[in-house]
Design a protein around this motif. Structure first.
Motif, mmCIF file in Angstrom:
data_model
loop_
_atom_site.group_PDB
_atom_site.id
_atom_site.type_symbol
_atom_site.label_atom_id
_atom_site.label_comp_id
_atom_site.label_asym_id
_atom_site.label_seq_id
_atom_site.Cartn_x
_atom_site.Cartn_y
_atom_site.Cartn_z
ATOM 1 N N ALA A 1 -48.764 -34.575 -29.724
ATOM 2 C CA ALA A 1 -48.372 -35.840 -30.347
ATOM 3 C C ALA A 1 -47.083 -36.367 -29.730
ATOM 4 O O ALA A 1 -46.965 -37.568 -29.426
ATOM 5 C CB ALA A 1 -48.199 -35.650 -31.856
ATOM 6 N N LEU A 2 -46.113 -35.481 -29.530
ATOM 7 C CA LEU A 2 -44.866 -35.900 -28.888
ATOM 8 C C LEU A 2 -45.105 -36.300 -27.437
ATOM 9 O O LEU A 2 -44.500 -37.255 -26.939
ATOM 10 C CB LEU A 2 -43.836 -34.770 -28.963
ATOM 11 N N ALA A 3 -45.999 -35.564 -26.756
ATOM 12 C CA ALA A 3 -46.337 -35.924 -25.381
ATOM 13 C C ALA A 3 -46.964 -37.313 -25.329
ATOM 14 O O ALA A 3 -46.665 -38.120 -24.439
ATOM 15 C CB ALA A 3 -47.296 -34.891 -24.783
ATOM 16 N N LEU B 1 -52.169 -39.009 -15.749
ATOM 17 C CA LEU B 1 -51.477 -38.165 -16.721
ATOM 18 C C LEU B 1 -52.439 -37.224 -17.444
ATOM 19 O O LEU B 1 -52.183 -36.022 -17.569
ATOM 20 C CB LEU B 1 -50.745 -39.059 -17.712
ATOM 21 N N THR B 2 -53.575 -37.749 -17.911
ATOM 22 C CA THR B 2 -54.490 -36.926 -18.694
ATOM 23 C C THR B 2 -55.300 -35.974 -17.821
ATOM 24 O O THR B 2 -55.664 -34.890 -18.265
ATOM 25 C CB THR B 2 -55.449 -37.809 -19.509
ATOM 26 N N THR B 3 -55.596 -36.361 -16.591
ATOM 27 C CA THR B 3 -56.296 -35.446 -15.693
ATOM 28 C C THR B 3 -55.439 -34.223 -15.420
ATOM 29 O O THR B 3 -55.929 -33.086 -15.378
ATOM 30 C CB THR B 3 -56.657 -36.146 -14.372
ATOM 31 N N ALA C 1 -56.507 -29.269 -19.493
ATOM 32 C CA ALA C 1 -56.664 -28.058 -20.295
ATOM 33 C C ALA C 1 -56.022 -28.209 -21.671
ATOM 34 O O ALA C 1 -56.597 -27.815 -22.685
ATOM 35 C CB ALA C 1 -56.057 -26.868 -19.561
ATOM 36 N N THR C 2 -54.848 -28.805 -21.726
ATOM 37 C CA THR C 2 -54.133 -28.910 -22.996
ATOM 38 C C THR C 2 -54.738 -29.956 -23.916
ATOM 39 O O THR C 2 -54.568 -29.881 -25.126
ATOM 40 C CB THR C 2 -52.647 -29.259 -22.757
ATOM 41 N N LEU C 3 -55.448 -30.938 -23.345
ATOM 42 C CA LEU C 3 -56.053 -31.983 -24.159
ATOM 43 C C LEU C 3 -57.539 -31.756 -24.376
ATOM 44 O O LEU C 3 -58.245 -32.642 -24.848
ATOM 45 C CB LEU C 3 -55.838 -33.355 -23.506
ATOM 46 N N ALA D 1 -54.255 -35.976 -31.433
ATOM 47 C CA ALA D 1 -52.809 -36.031 -31.668
ATOM 48 C C ALA D 1 -52.111 -36.761 -30.526
ATOM 49 O O ALA D 1 -51.173 -37.546 -30.755
ATOM 50 C CB ALA D 1 -52.249 -34.614 -31.808
ATOM 51 N N PHE D 2 -52.578 -36.523 -29.303
ATOM 52 C CA PHE D 2 -52.011 -37.217 -28.145
ATOM 53 C C PHE D 2 -52.218 -38.716 -28.269
ATOM 54 O O PHE D 2 -51.287 -39.519 -28.066
ATOM 55 C CB PHE D 2 -52.658 -36.690 -26.862
ATOM 56 N N LEU D 3 -53.431 -39.120 -28.630
ATOM 57 C CA LEU D 3 -53.740 -40.545 -28.767
ATOM 58 C C LEU D 3 -52.957 -41.173 -29.918
ATOM 59 O O LEU D 3 -52.510 -42.323 -29.812
ATOM 60 C CB LEU D 3 -55.236 -40.740 -28.992
#
Length: 236
Positions: free
Chosen positions: A8-10, A162-164, A168-170, A178-180
């Motif tokens: 989420a912070l990322a 960034l997402t590529t 693994a983490t997403l 949470a990222f979105l």
């Protein structure tokens, strides 16, 4: 909940990184806020929706791409970091240039034009169709700013890189959500902040303030690039 705080912070940092640099869209939004705060709030939401949409598309595809290039995952991260650093460098170099000229604002509705310069929008002119609640003008502003923001390919490239790199983490649903959430909330908060500034101070944003928004925004992009670049791929 604690394990979701990191993505989420990322996402919040990523959302601010793409939203903070003040370009033509920011100037348009400030102008919109000078004329009518309600429509400017809808326009700000339109910008944030596009940021969120590009982030969602990239988040959906990023883990898939990462899973198919796992043997060279470190090199993919390095390539993504290079793309982000290039975006940051180009943005920072443009921050010293004159402020971009915003596209001409849309024509004011006849009812507004008839009031003349310097008069309040609520100075007694009869509202036209749809202006009683502001729903139609707000909807038009939302759609207009969605279309204008979607034309910027840098936003799509930014989130794709960034997402590529973080596939693994997403990869899990909650982490991606949470990222979105972080991306959407940060982008919307920044755009609405511009609306408040525009309604209070108009477009009189100093060159120094504009330069610092570029430095802060693209500085976040550069920091993010360095974060995902390490550890560096082995040459052995």
């Amino acid at each position: 909940m604690s394990e979701l705080m990191t993505p989420a912070l990322a996402g919040a940092v990523a959302g601010l990184g793409v939203a903070m640099p003040m370009g033509a869209m920011s100037l348009l939004l400030l102008q919109e806020a000078m004329r009518h705060r309600r429509t400017a709030m809808a326009a700000a939401a339109g910008i944030a929706v596009v940021d969120l949409g590009y982030a969602a598309l990239a988040t959906a595809l990023g883990p898939w791409v990462a899973s198919h290039v796992s043997p060279v995952e470190a090199w993919v991260r390095l390539a993504s970091a290079a793309i982000l650093l290039t975006i940051a460098a180009r943005g920072l170099s443009s921050s010293a240039q004159p402020a971009p000229s915003a596209p001409p604002p849309p024509s004011a509705p006849p009812a507004l034009e008839a009031r003349g310069p310097g008069r309040s929008p609520d100075s007694g002119a009869a509202p036209g169709p749809g202006t009683r609640t502001g729903t139609r003008p707000a909807a038009r502003a939302f759609a207009r700013y969605v279309g204008l923001t979607a034309l910027n390919p840098t936003t799509a490239l930014y989130f794709a890189a960034l997402t590529t790199a973080q596939g693994a983490t997403l990869g899990s649903g909650p982490a991606g959500a949470a990222f979105l959430l972080g991306v959407g909330a940060a982008s919307l908060l920044w755009q609405q902040t511009l609306v408040v500034l525009g309604s209070l101070a108009g477009t009189r944003i100093s060159d120094t303030a504009r330069v610092w928004t570029f430095r802060l925004g693209y500085g976040l992009v550069a920091a993010y690039a360095l974060k995902i670049a390490f550890p560096l791929p082995s040459l052995g």
